[in-house]
Design a protein around this motif. Structure first.
Motif, mmCIF file in Angstrom:
data_model
loop_
_atom_site.group_PDB
_atom_site.id
_atom_site.type_symbol
_atom_site.label_atom_id
_atom_site.label_comp_id
_atom_site.label_asym_id
_atom_site.label_seq_id
_atom_site.Cartn_x
_atom_site.Cartn_y
_atom_site.Cartn_z
ATOM 1 N N ARG A 146 -3.487 4.929 3.495
ATOM 2 C CA ARG A 146 -4.877 4.679 3.880
ATOM 3 C C ARG A 146 -5.520 3.640 2.964
ATOM 4 N NH1 ARG A 146 -5.905 8.925 7.377
ATOM 5 N NH2 ARG A 146 -4.827 10.906 6.915
ATOM 6 N N ASN A 147 -6.540 2.991 3.507
ATOM 7 C CA ASN A 147 -7.487 2.151 2.751
ATOM 8 C C ASN A 147 -6.890 0.839 2.265
ATOM 9 O OD1 ASN A 147 -9.405 4.283 2.964
ATOM 10 N ND2 ASN A 147 -8.464 5.277 1.177
ATOM 11 N N GLY A 148 -5.648 0.537 2.604
ATOM 12 C CA GLY A 148 -5.041 -0.702 2.153
ATOM 13 C C GLY A 148 -5.316 -1.861 3.099
ATOM 14 N N HIS A 149 -5.307 -3.059 2.542
ATOM 15 C CA HIS A 149 -5.475 -4.289 3.337
ATOM 16 C C HIS A 149 -4.103 -4.671 3.891
ATOM 17 C CE1 HIS A 149 -7.621 -8.330 3.922
ATOM 18 N NE2 HIS A 149 -6.420 -8.459 4.488
ATOM 19 N N VAL A 150 -3.904 -4.440 5.177
ATOM 20 C CA VAL A 150 -2.607 -4.677 5.812
ATOM 21 C C VAL A 150 -2.503 -6.143 6.226
ATOM 22 C CG1 VAL A 150 -1.108 -4.089 7.762
ATOM 23 C CG2 VAL A 150 -2.435 -2.294 6.598
ATOM 24 N N VAL A 151 -1.410 -6.782 5.820
ATOM 25 C CA VAL A 151 -1.107 -8.154 6.244
ATOM 26 C C VAL A 151 0.240 -8.120 6.952
ATOM 27 C CG1 VAL A 151 -0.711 -10.543 5.535
ATOM 28 C CG2 VAL A 151 -2.418 -9.149 4.330
ATOM 29 N N ASP A 152 0.206 -8.312 8.259
ATOM 30 C CA ASP A 152 1.421 -8.260 9.076
ATOM 31 C C ASP A 152 1.391 -9.425 10.058
ATOM 32 O OD1 ASP A 152 3.602 -7.723 10.633
ATOM 33 O OD2 ASP A 152 2.912 -5.777 11.364
ATOM 34 N N PRO A 153 2.004 -10.552 9.707
ATOM 35 C CA PRO A 153 1.968 -11.722 10.597
ATOM 36 C C PRO A 153 2.524 -11.446 11.990
ATOM 37 C CG PRO A 153 2.735 -12.348 8.419
ATOM 38 C CD PRO A 153 2.684 -10.856 8.433
ATOM 39 N N ALA A 154 3.499 -10.549 12.099
ATOM 40 C CA ALA A 154 4.120 -10.280 13.403
ATOM 41 C C ALA A 154 3.126 -9.706 14.404
ATOM 42 C CB ALA A 154 5.309 -9.337 13.238
ATOM 43 N N ASP A 169 10.081 -22.518 6.044
ATOM 44 C CA ASP A 169 10.082 -21.489 7.083
ATOM 45 C C ASP A 169 10.342 -20.120 6.481
ATOM 46 O OD1 ASP A 169 9.867 -23.160 9.563
ATOM 47 O OD2 ASP A 169 11.690 -24.036 8.725
ATOM 48 N N VAL A 170 11.234 -20.069 5.496
ATOM 49 C CA VAL A 170 11.570 -18.818 4.829
ATOM 50 C C VAL A 170 11.640 -19.055 3.326
ATOM 51 C CG1 VAL A 170 12.750 -17.606 6.702
ATOM 52 C CG2 VAL A 170 14.009 -19.245 5.324
ATOM 53 N N LEU A 171 11.429 -17.977 2.590
ATOM 54 C CA LEU A 171 11.482 -18.036 1.129
ATOM 55 C C LEU A 171 12.494 -17.016 0.635
ATOM 56 C CD1 LEU A 171 10.541 -18.786 -1.714
ATOM 57 C CD2 LEU A 171 8.614 -17.202 -1.419
ATOM 58 N N VAL A 193 2.512 -17.093 3.542
ATOM 59 C CA VAL A 193 3.473 -16.673 2.516
ATOM 60 C C VAL A 193 4.168 -15.387 2.946
ATOM 61 C CG1 VAL A 193 3.715 -15.845 0.143
ATOM 62 C CG2 VAL A 193 2.283 -17.839 0.626
ATOM 63 N N VAL A 194 3.397 -14.432 3.445
ATOM 64 C CA VAL A 194 3.990 -13.166 3.878
ATOM 65 C C VAL A 194 4.918 -13.387 5.067
ATOM 66 C CG1 VAL A 194 3.507 -10.858 4.777
ATOM 67 C CG2 VAL A 194 2.086 -11.804 2.955
ATOM 68 N N ARG A 195 4.562 -14.295 5.962
ATOM 69 C CA ARG A 195 5.430 -14.580 7.117
ATOM 70 C C ARG A 195 6.800 -15.065 6.661
ATOM 71 N NH1 ARG A 195 2.232 -17.602 9.739
ATOM 72 N NH2 ARG A 195 1.570 -16.078 11.298
#
Length: 388
Positions: free
Chosen positions: A8-16, A274-276, A311-313
């Motif tokens: 809970r309460n987290g900032h979700v970063v999901d590019p998909a 494209d990828v890291l 970056v996350v992507r």
């Protein structure tokens, strides 16, 4: 609904899924599930306030044949960094891939896919340069037939062929062996991943020959002026054409494959990787300022100016697709495997070093707080979530 774990309460970063905001994530068994907002957790309630919640990270370039190569790491070494899936870039060859599969891939907690080296013995040491010969990839040669046989045996684990184009490996046969590798890949129906540091041929020679889906590895390297930039500091037209064709550019940082000036100049022109991949090896993990781990490198690309979603992507959605696991990993969408990485941005004075030993300074780093792999908490920072 009742979940095993609720975050809970987290900032979700999901590019998909295009998610970039505070969300609740529910886990039941080894899958992400819907309906967790009003539910309870039977195993663990995770309060991620003040944190970012990412899909489990995918390290697209990590050397994992531990015990058979002098510089490889154990896959589980990277779990505390939020890494839950990995791609080995051809440490094993046709002569020893069976051993790599049985001793490393089977039983690994991080999910593993791999490339196979066109050198039968793979990459077994930093100081040992096996010389490739284009004739070894002729249809009548044993190594050619053995590579095909390994692909038939491990169709789900193998992604493609790995070619080291360093002068120490191919001498003056760079173009010949690249073209021979591409012909073999055409016959198998797979990608080619090309190591581009210390080449005797140019970035234009390589980029102009790669096919859609092939991997141009170490795209920000700069050895003897042979980089993706031309003499005027512009990204070469052959490189731009390759990207338009669908060639994949992997930063694959490593100790010797990243140049600040090349990366900053290319990114300023809109040419981001494209990828890291980390290119993590045993002497680079947690050492100095060049590699350390994948979140350290993610922090570096934010420092260069890339936005967090991009970056996350590079370490979730895109490598998941290249692994053939899009929708299963690299996302927090319902139904995906429950691989989750929780981070905090922390104020910290740190330095990023490149292959030329030049430095860039930062005042913040992504610091891992918790890793969940296949629905199980496998790492927790000592002061996070009250220590569980």
């Amino acid at each position: 609904m009742t979940c095993d774990i609720v975050i809970r309460n987290g900032h979700v970063v999901d590019p998909a899924t295009g998610t970039d905001g505070v969300r609740t994530i529910g886990i039941l068994g080894n899958r992400i599930v819907e309906g967790a907002e009003a539910g309870k957790a039977s195993v663990s309630e995770v309060d991620a306030a003040g944190c970012y919640v990412f899909p489990g990270l995918v390290d697209h370039h990590a050397h994992l044949f531990y015990g058979a190569s002098e510089f490889c790491v154990k896959p589980e070494t990277c779990l505390p960094f939020g890494v839950t899936a990995m791609v080995d870039p051809g440490t094993a060859g046709s002569a020893n891939f069976d051993s790599f599969y049985q001793n490393i891939i089977v039983g690994s907690i991080p999910r593993i896919r791999a490339y196979i080296s066109v050198n039968p013995g793979g990459l077994y040491g930093r100081e040992y340069h096996t010389h490739y010969d284009a004739s070894l990839l002729s249809p009548g040669r044993m190594s050619y037939q053995n590579i095909k046989a390994i692909f038939e045996k491990y169709p789900e684990q193998l992604l493609g062929l790995k070619l080291m184009l360093s002068t120490a490996n191919v001498g003056d046969q760079g173009i010949e062996i690249l073209e021979a590798t591409l012909r073999l890949a055409d016959e198998i129906g797979c990608r080619v991943c090309v190591h581009t540091t210390d080449m005797s041929i140019t970035a234009a020679d390589v980029a102009g020959r790669l096919r859609p889906g092939d991997i141009y590895c170490h795209c920000f390297t700069c050895t003897d002026g042979r980089s993706i930039l031309d003499e005027a500091g512009r990204v070469r037209p052959e490189v731009l054409d390759a990207r338009r064709r669908g060639v994949i550019f992997d930063a694959a940082n490593g100790t010797f494959h990243y140049d600040h000036e090349v990366a900053e100049t290319a990114i300023a022109q809109g040419f981001s990787p494209d990828v890291l991949g980390s290119d993590i090896v045993i002497y680079a993990a947690n050492m100095g300022h060049k590699v350390r781990n994948l979140p350290f490198l993610m922090s570096k690309y934010r420092n260069v100016g890339m936005d967090l979603l991009s970056v996350v992507r590079m370490v979730t959605q895109t490598p998941a697709r290249l692994m053939g696991m899009e929708g299963e990993i690299g996302t927090l969408a319902p139904g995906a495997f429950a691989d989750v990485a929780i981070f905090k941005w922390k104020e910290a004075k740190a330095y990023f070093e490149d292959a030329k030993s030049t430095y860039r300074e930062t005042d913040r780093l992504l610091v891992p707080q918790m890793t969940i792999a296949d629905g199980k908490i496998v790492y927790c920072q000592v002061d996070f979530n009250n220590g569980l």
